[in-house]
Design an enzyme around this catalytic site. Structure first.
Site, PDB file in Angstrom:
ATOM      1  N   ARG A 151      -7.451  18.573  27.406  1.00 49.33           N
ATOM      2  CA  ARG A 151      -7.913  18.575  28.799  1.00 49.33           C
ATOM      3  C   ARG A 151      -8.508  19.930  29.183  1.00 49.33           C
ATOM      4  O   ARG A 151      -9.334  20.012  30.096  1.00 49.33           O
ATOM      5  CB  ARG A 151      -6.782  18.181  29.755  1.00 49.33           C
ATOM      6  CG  ARG A 151      -6.445  16.686  29.677  1.00 49.33           C
ATOM      7  CD  ARG A 151      -5.454  16.287  30.747  1.00 49.33           C
ATOM      8  NE  ARG A 151      -4.200  17.002  30.616  1.00 49.33           N
ATOM      9  CZ  ARG A 151      -3.113  16.534  30.019  1.00 49.33           C
ATOM     10  NH1 ARG A 151      -3.108  15.322  29.487  1.00 49.33           N
ATOM     11  NH2 ARG A 151      -2.031  17.259  29.937  1.00 49.33           N
ATOM     12  N   GLU A 200       9.684  21.945  23.368  1.00 52.18           N
ATOM     13  CA  GLU A 200      11.073  21.659  23.756  1.00 52.18           C
ATOM     14  C   GLU A 200      11.890  21.320  22.510  1.00 52.18           C
ATOM     15  O   GLU A 200      12.998  21.814  22.324  1.00 52.18           O
ATOM     16  CB  GLU A 200      11.085  20.492  24.753  1.00 52.18           C
ATOM     17  CG  GLU A 200      12.378  20.372  25.532  1.00 52.18           C
ATOM     18  CD  GLU A 200      12.319  19.203  26.512  1.00 52.18           C
ATOM     19  OE1 GLU A 200      13.354  18.902  27.101  1.00 52.18           O
ATOM     20  OE2 GLU A 200      11.236  18.604  26.674  1.00 52.18           O
TER      21      GLU A 200
END
Lengths: 176, 176
Positions: B63, B100
């Site tokens: 993006r 994460e």
């Protein structure tokens, strides 16, 4: 030859054996990082897009995002990203296409287009034409009118044009 | 508030439970497909980029390609794509970052920047800041001067700013 087109051609680099042995890859990154070559590419794509009275640009993930989004900005129109499965967060329409081995698909968020909106499909390269065909199908399924399909590079020996509907203008800056 | 910024804010859609349950995803696709909102976003990013005297834009896959490439076109400068491993065909520099769970990396073609070239790093969202930090490191390793890092959205509760070097201006249009 248009001197801008000559600059575009000279800014594309051949990289042998990518993504696998025997393939000569057309690398557009030198074109992108050279301000003049990038401007020339976009100006040429823009001229064609204006001729088609483009009202929205669909860009195909992910190099199509580079040319498509810049083009949409220059035209003052909106941009719709067509993505690989699972990347878009809301409800999507999906269109599968064939690869050399196996299948893949493109997705667009539902209701991305207004009925009759004049959509231009943009990608960096047309090879076998499978992804572009899927993108065109998604636009049409959502009621857009596909006014053209534009590429920087056409690999004509792969005959991708034959995969696209015959009534849509296909524009490629460079043909190999 | 700047009316353009208000338009940008109203054009971002909240999608619950994406990419997994409990996450509220900020979806920028309504902003992209709305010509006025896309223009407002790019005009605001452009004003900041000009203030930093940007000479080249690095966009983060994928993006970041949308905003970064459109911004580079408006500035009349070149564009450098930072990609996930294995996507760029020629010799690359690579920078790993933590997720994460596990690790990922960004790659940039070698010699993408001139020494001292004023580079702006662009992405849609800053979350934990890992990818932006990797992008900054790649620019610096290749001799560029990073003059700023620009995002459309900052998820401030994830404290991504803390991951970035303290001497680089960070600009986000919207903060949540």
């Amino acid at each position: 030859m248009d001197p801008r087109l000559d600059l575009v051609r000279r800014s594309i680099r051949d990289v042998p054996d990518f993504p696998k042995p025997g393939i000569l890859f057309k690398d557009i990154t030198p074109l992108l990082s050279d301000a003049e070559a990038f401007e020339a590419t976009l100006a040429l794509l823009e001229a064609d897009a204006r001729r088609q009275r483009t009202e929205v640009v669909l860009g195909i993930e992910s190099r199509g995002f580079i040319f498509g989004a810049a083009l949409a900005s220059r035209l003052g129109v909106g941009f719709v990203p067509a993505r690989k499965p699972g990347k878009l967060p809301a409800a999507v329409d999906r269109e599968a296409y064939s690869l050399e081995y196996g299948k893949d698909a493109l997705e667009v968020h539902q209701k991305s287009f207004r009925a009759g909106q004049r959509a231009l499909v943009v990608d960096d390269v047309i090879a076998t034409g499978g992804t572009a065909r899927a993108a065109v199908a998604l636009c049409r399924r959502q009621g857009a009118e596909v006014v053209g399909v534009s590429f920087v590079i056409e690999l004509s020996f792969l005959e991708g044009r034959k995969a696209l509907p015959g009534d849509i203008p296909i524009h490629a800056l460079l043909t190999y």
